[in-house]
Design a protein around this motif. Structure first.
Motif, short mmCIF file in Angstrom:
data_model
loop_
_atom_site.label_atom_id
_atom_site.label_comp_id
_atom_site.label_asym_id
_atom_site.label_seq_id
_atom_site.Cartn_x
_atom_site.Cartn_y
_atom_site.Cartn_z
N ALA A 79 0.86 -1.19 0.00
CA ALA A 79 0.00 0.00 0.00
C ALA A 79 0.89 1.24 0.00
O ALA A 79 1.92 1.27 0.66
N ASP A 80 0.47 2.25 -0.75
CA ASP A 80 1.27 3.46 -0.91
C ASP A 80 0.61 4.64 -0.20
O ASP A 80 -0.55 4.57 0.22
N ALA A 81 1.35 5.74 -0.11
CA ALA A 81 0.84 6.95 0.54
C ALA A 81 -0.42 7.44 -0.16
O ALA A 81 -0.58 7.33 -1.37
N GLU A 82 -1.33 7.99 0.63
CA GLU A 82 -2.61 8.57 0.21
C GLU A 82 -3.62 7.53 -0.23
O GLU A 82 -4.67 7.86 -0.76
N GLN A 83 -3.32 6.24 0.02
CA GLN A 83 -4.30 5.18 -0.22
C GLN A 83 -4.98 4.82 1.09
O GLN A 83 -4.38 4.87 2.16
N ARG A 84 -6.26 4.45 0.99
CA ARG A 84 -7.00 3.97 2.16
C ARG A 84 -7.42 2.54 1.88
O ARG A 84 -8.44 2.27 1.25
N PRO A 85 -6.63 1.55 2.36
CA PRO A 85 -6.90 0.15 2.03
C PRO A 85 -8.13 -0.40 2.76
O PRO A 85 -8.43 -0.04 3.90
N THR A 86 -8.82 -1.29 2.07
CA THR A 86 -9.91 -2.07 2.64
C THR A 86 -9.59 -3.54 2.42
O THR A 86 -9.31 -3.95 1.29
N VAL A 87 -9.63 -4.32 3.47
CA VAL A 87 -9.38 -5.75 3.40
C VAL A 87 -10.70 -6.48 3.64
O VAL A 87 -11.42 -6.18 4.60
N ARG A 88 -11.02 -7.41 2.74
CA ARG A 88 -12.24 -8.20 2.88
C ARG A 88 -11.87 -9.67 2.90
O ARG A 88 -10.95 -10.11 2.20
#
Length: 265
Positions: A79-88
Protein backbone atom coordinates in the motif's frame (compact mmCIF):
# COMPACT_ATOMS: atom_id res chain seq x y z
CA UNK A 1 -10.91 46.55 -19.85
CA UNK A 2 -7.24 45.70 -19.24
CA UNK A 3 -8.00 44.50 -15.71
CA UNK A 4 -10.91 42.42 -16.96
CA UNK A 5 -8.67 40.71 -19.51
CA UNK A 6 -6.07 39.97 -16.81
CA UNK A 7 -8.68 38.41 -14.51
CA UNK A 8 -10.17 36.35 -17.34
CA UNK A 9 -6.75 35.00 -18.32
CA UNK A 10 -5.99 34.20 -14.69
CA UNK A 11 -9.26 32.34 -14.26
CA UNK A 12 -8.54 30.25 -17.36
CA UNK A 13 -5.03 29.44 -16.14
CA UNK A 14 -6.31 28.47 -12.69
CA UNK A 15 -8.97 26.26 -14.25
CA UNK A 16 -6.29 24.46 -16.25
CA UNK A 17 -4.28 23.81 -13.10
CA UNK A 18 -7.27 22.64 -11.12
CA UNK A 19 -8.65 20.36 -13.81
CA UNK A 20 -6.55 17.34 -12.75
CA UNK A 21 -7.30 18.01 -9.08
CA UNK A 22 -11.01 18.29 -9.78
CA UNK A 23 -10.94 15.00 -11.62
CA UNK A 24 -9.12 13.41 -8.67
CA UNK A 25 -11.75 14.68 -6.27
CA UNK A 26 -14.49 13.33 -8.48
CA UNK A 27 -12.81 9.93 -8.54
CA UNK A 28 -12.38 10.09 -4.78
CA UNK A 29 -16.14 10.24 -4.32
CA UNK A 30 -16.65 7.03 -6.31
CA UNK A 31 -16.97 3.62 -4.62
CA UNK A 32 -13.95 1.44 -4.01
CA UNK A 33 -12.78 -0.38 -7.14
CA UNK A 34 -13.92 -3.95 -7.74
CA UNK A 35 -11.44 -6.83 -7.84
CA UNK A 36 -9.87 -7.63 -11.19
CA UNK A 37 -11.77 -10.19 -13.23
CA UNK A 38 -9.12 -10.89 -15.87
CA UNK A 39 -7.99 -14.48 -16.01
CA UNK A 40 -4.32 -13.50 -16.12
CA UNK A 41 -4.68 -11.77 -12.75
CA UNK A 42 -5.80 -14.86 -10.84
CA UNK A 43 -4.56 -14.71 -7.27
CA UNK A 44 -2.61 -17.30 -5.26
CA UNK A 45 -4.38 -20.39 -3.98
CA UNK A 46 -2.55 -20.78 -0.69
CA UNK A 47 -1.80 -18.81 2.46
CA UNK A 48 1.19 -18.59 4.78
CA UNK A 49 1.04 -19.70 8.38
CA UNK A 50 3.33 -17.01 9.88
CA UNK A 51 4.44 -13.45 9.12
CA UNK A 52 7.62 -14.79 7.51
CA UNK A 53 5.73 -17.15 5.20
CA UNK A 54 2.85 -14.78 4.34
CA UNK A 55 1.67 -15.21 0.75
CA UNK A 56 2.14 -12.04 -1.36
CA UNK A 57 -0.90 -10.69 -3.20
CA UNK A 58 -1.51 -7.54 -5.21
CA UNK A 59 -4.29 -5.06 -4.59
CA UNK A 60 -7.51 -5.85 -6.51
CA UNK A 61 -6.46 -9.51 -6.58
CA UNK A 62 -8.49 -12.22 -4.87
CA UNK A 63 -6.54 -14.91 -3.03
CA UNK A 64 -7.96 -18.25 -1.95
CA UNK A 65 -6.78 -20.98 0.39
CA UNK A 66 -7.96 -24.27 1.85
CA UNK A 67 -7.21 -24.76 5.53
CA UNK A 68 -8.45 -26.23 8.78
CA UNK A 69 -10.38 -24.53 11.55
CA UNK A 70 -7.81 -23.25 14.02
CA UNK A 71 -5.10 -22.45 11.46
CA UNK A 72 -3.59 -18.97 11.25
CA UNK A 73 -3.61 -17.74 7.63
CA UNK A 74 -1.35 -14.91 6.45
CA UNK A 75 -1.20 -12.80 3.29
CA UNK A 76 0.76 -9.61 2.56
CA UNK A 77 0.01 -6.79 0.09
CA UNK A 78 1.62 -3.39 -0.74
CA UNK A 79 0.00 0.00 0.00
CA UNK A 80 1.27 3.46 -0.91
CA UNK A 81 0.84 6.95 0.54
CA UNK A 82 -2.61 8.57 0.21
CA UNK A 83 -4.30 5.18 -0.22
CA UNK A 84 -7.00 3.97 2.16
CA UNK A 85 -6.90 0.15 2.03
CA UNK A 86 -9.91 -2.07 2.64
CA UNK A 87 -9.38 -5.75 3.40
CA UNK A 88 -12.24 -8.20 2.88
CA UNK A 89 -12.37 -11.89 3.78
CA UNK A 90 -14.93 -14.64 3.29
CA UNK A 91 -14.75 -18.02 5.00
CA UNK A 92 -16.78 -20.95 3.70
CA UNK A 93 -17.62 -23.09 6.71
CA UNK A 94 -17.86 -26.89 7.04
CA UNK A 95 -21.18 -28.60 6.62
CA UNK A 96 -23.52 -27.77 9.49
CA UNK A 97 -24.00 -31.48 10.28
CA UNK A 98 -20.30 -31.75 11.13
CA UNK A 99 -20.20 -28.74 13.46
CA UNK A 100 -21.08 -28.63 17.15
CA UNK A 101 -21.79 -24.93 17.63
CA UNK A 102 -21.18 -21.39 16.48
CA UNK A 103 -17.73 -20.05 15.59
CA UNK A 104 -16.15 -16.59 15.76
CA UNK A 105 -13.74 -15.44 13.02
CA UNK A 106 -11.47 -12.42 12.91
CA UNK A 107 -9.10 -10.56 10.56
CA UNK A 108 -6.23 -8.36 11.73
CA UNK A 109 -3.98 -6.12 9.62
CA UNK A 110 -0.36 -5.33 10.54
CA UNK A 111 2.07 -2.90 8.90
CA UNK A 112 5.65 -3.59 7.80
CA UNK A 113 6.84 -3.18 11.41
CA UNK A 114 4.23 -5.75 12.49
CA UNK A 115 2.23 -3.16 14.37
CA UNK A 116 -1.45 -3.98 14.39
CA UNK A 117 -3.39 -1.28 12.56
CA UNK A 118 -6.80 -0.31 13.89
CA UNK A 119 -9.84 -0.59 11.62
CA UNK A 120 -11.67 2.69 11.06
CA UNK A 121 -14.84 0.74 10.42
CA UNK A 122 -16.00 -2.60 9.06
CA UNK A 123 -16.87 -5.99 10.53
CA UNK A 124 -13.46 -7.10 11.80
CA UNK A 125 -14.85 -10.03 13.83
CA UNK A 126 -18.06 -11.92 13.37
CA UNK A 127 -19.78 -14.94 14.92
CA UNK A 128 -21.32 -17.51 12.58
CA UNK A 129 -24.27 -19.58 13.70
CA UNK A 130 -24.03 -23.38 13.69
CA UNK A 131 -26.08 -23.60 10.50
CA UNK A 132 -24.35 -20.71 8.65
CA UNK A 133 -22.68 -21.56 5.36
CA UNK A 134 -20.11 -18.76 5.42
CA UNK A 135 -18.96 -15.64 7.24
CA UNK A 136 -17.77 -12.32 5.75
CA UNK A 137 -15.34 -9.87 7.39
CA UNK A 138 -13.95 -6.45 6.46
CA UNK A 139 -11.50 -3.87 7.78
CA UNK A 140 -11.06 -0.32 6.47
CA UNK A 141 -7.69 1.12 7.50
CA UNK A 142 -6.70 4.72 8.01
CA UNK A 143 -5.18 6.57 5.08
CA UNK A 144 -1.53 5.67 4.52
CA UNK A 145 0.79 8.62 5.23
CA UNK A 146 4.07 9.34 3.48
CA UNK A 147 5.77 10.27 6.77
CA UNK A 148 4.99 10.18 10.49
CA UNK A 149 6.61 10.81 13.86
CA UNK A 150 8.62 7.92 15.28
CA UNK A 151 6.32 7.59 18.26
CA UNK A 152 3.17 7.45 16.11
CA UNK A 153 1.57 4.25 14.80
CA UNK A 154 0.26 5.89 11.62
CA UNK A 155 0.12 3.56 8.59
CA UNK A 156 3.11 4.16 6.30
CA UNK A 157 3.96 2.98 2.75
CA UNK A 158 5.10 -0.61 2.47
CA UNK A 159 3.87 -4.10 3.27
CA UNK A 160 0.61 -4.86 5.06
CA UNK A 161 -0.04 -8.29 6.56
CA UNK A 162 -3.50 -9.83 6.78
CA UNK A 163 -4.13 -12.50 9.40
CA UNK A 164 -7.31 -14.57 9.35
CA UNK A 165 -8.21 -17.07 12.05
CA UNK A 166 -11.00 -18.42 14.19
CA UNK A 167 -10.98 -17.09 17.75
CA UNK A 168 -13.75 -19.16 19.25
CA UNK A 169 -15.42 -22.49 18.42
CA UNK A 170 -16.19 -25.84 20.10
CA UNK A 171 -13.06 -27.90 20.65
CA UNK A 172 -14.52 -30.79 18.65
CA UNK A 173 -14.66 -28.52 15.59
CA UNK A 174 -10.91 -27.85 15.53
CA UNK A 175 -9.39 -29.24 12.35
CA UNK A 176 -12.54 -29.22 10.24
CA UNK A 177 -11.85 -28.12 6.64
CA UNK A 178 -12.65 -24.55 5.59
CA UNK A 179 -11.90 -22.41 2.55
CA UNK A 180 -11.05 -18.70 2.59
CA UNK A 181 -11.08 -15.82 0.13
CA UNK A 182 -9.19 -12.58 0.80
CA UNK A 183 -8.78 -9.38 -1.21
CA UNK A 184 -7.37 -5.89 -0.61
CA UNK A 185 -8.52 -2.78 -2.46
CA UNK A 186 -7.83 0.93 -1.96
CA UNK A 187 -9.43 4.28 -2.64
CA UNK A 188 -7.30 7.33 -3.32
CA UNK A 189 -7.73 9.80 -0.47
CA UNK A 190 -6.20 12.66 -2.51
CA UNK A 191 -3.84 15.47 -1.63
CA UNK A 192 -5.82 16.46 1.44
CA UNK A 193 -3.84 13.78 3.28
CA UNK A 194 -0.46 14.69 1.76
CA UNK A 195 2.31 15.78 4.11
CA UNK A 196 5.75 17.25 3.52
CA UNK A 197 8.43 14.58 3.54
CA UNK A 198 8.62 10.89 2.67
CA UNK A 199 10.23 7.67 3.87
CA UNK A 200 13.62 6.86 2.38
CA UNK A 201 12.34 3.30 1.73
CA UNK A 202 8.93 1.63 2.08
CA UNK A 203 8.51 -0.53 5.17
CA UNK A 204 9.16 -3.90 3.54
CA UNK A 205 10.68 -6.50 5.90
CA UNK A 206 13.37 -8.78 4.53
CA UNK A 207 14.95 -6.31 2.08
CA UNK A 208 18.70 -6.10 2.71
CA UNK A 209 20.67 -2.86 2.82
CA UNK A 210 22.47 -3.53 -0.47
CA UNK A 211 19.18 -3.92 -2.32
CA UNK A 212 19.22 -7.72 -2.84
CA UNK A 213 15.76 -9.24 -2.63
CA UNK A 214 13.92 -12.27 -3.88
CA UNK A 215 11.18 -12.19 -6.49
CA UNK A 216 8.28 -12.01 -4.05
CA UNK A 217 9.84 -9.12 -2.11
CA UNK A 218 10.49 -7.23 -5.35
CA UNK A 219 6.77 -7.32 -6.11
CA UNK A 220 6.05 -5.56 -2.83
CA UNK A 221 8.89 -2.99 -2.81
CA UNK A 222 7.36 -0.10 -4.70
CA UNK A 223 6.20 3.39 -3.94
CA UNK A 224 4.89 6.11 -6.20
CA UNK A 225 6.23 9.65 -6.40
CA UNK A 226 5.13 12.30 -4.02
CA UNK A 227 3.02 14.23 -6.56
CA UNK A 228 -0.54 14.93 -5.39
CA UNK A 229 -3.36 17.29 -6.25
CA UNK A 230 -2.28 19.33 -3.23
CA UNK A 231 0.43 20.85 -5.44
CA UNK A 232 -2.13 21.87 -8.06
CA UNK A 233 -4.33 23.60 -5.50
CA UNK A 234 -1.32 25.40 -4.02
CA UNK A 235 -0.13 26.61 -7.44
CA UNK A 236 -3.62 27.76 -8.42
CA UNK A 237 -4.04 29.64 -5.15
CA UNK A 238 -0.71 31.40 -5.63
CA UNK A 239 -1.62 32.39 -9.19
CA UNK A 240 -5.00 33.79 -8.19
CA UNK A 241 -3.41 35.74 -5.33
CA UNK A 242 -0.88 37.27 -7.73
CA UNK A 243 -3.60 38.23 -10.21
CA UNK A 244 -5.68 39.74 -7.45
CA UNK A 245 -2.68 41.85 -6.44
CA UNK A 246 -2.20 43.08 -10.02
CA UNK A 247 -5.88 43.90 -10.34
CA UNK A 248 -5.91 45.75 -7.02
CA UNK A 249 -2.86 47.77 -8.04
CA UNK A 250 -4.54 48.74 -11.30
CA UNK A 251 -7.72 49.85 -9.55
CA UNK A 252 -5.75 51.92 -7.05
CA UNK A 253 -3.86 53.75 -9.80
CA UNK A 254 -7.07 54.35 -11.74
CA UNK A 255 -8.85 55.88 -8.76
CA UNK A 256 -5.96 58.32 -8.18
CA UNK A 257 -6.01 59.88 -11.65
CA UNK A 258 -7.56 63.37 -11.93
CA UNK A 259 -10.88 63.46 -13.77
CA UNK A 260 -10.91 65.18 -17.15
CA UNK A 261 -12.61 68.59 -17.33
CA UNK A 262 -14.80 68.91 -20.44
CA UNK A 263 -13.89 71.84 -22.77
CA UNK A 264 -15.73 75.07 -22.11
CA UNK A 265 -16.60 74.16 -18.54
Amino acid sequence: MGIARILTAGALAAAALLAPAGAALADDASPSPSPSTTGSEAGPTEAGTTFRTATPIEQDQKATANASSGDYLYWVFPADAEQRPTVRARVTLPDAAERHGESTWRIDVYDGLRRRQACMYGMQARTAAKDATDVELSCVLRTVRSLAEQWADDPLPGSYYVRLTVTGLPEKDLGLPVSAEVEAVSRDAGGGYAVDGALAEPLVPGVSADGRRNEEEARLDWSSGRWSDRWAWTAAGGLLAALAGVAGHGLTRGSGRPSRVPPGA
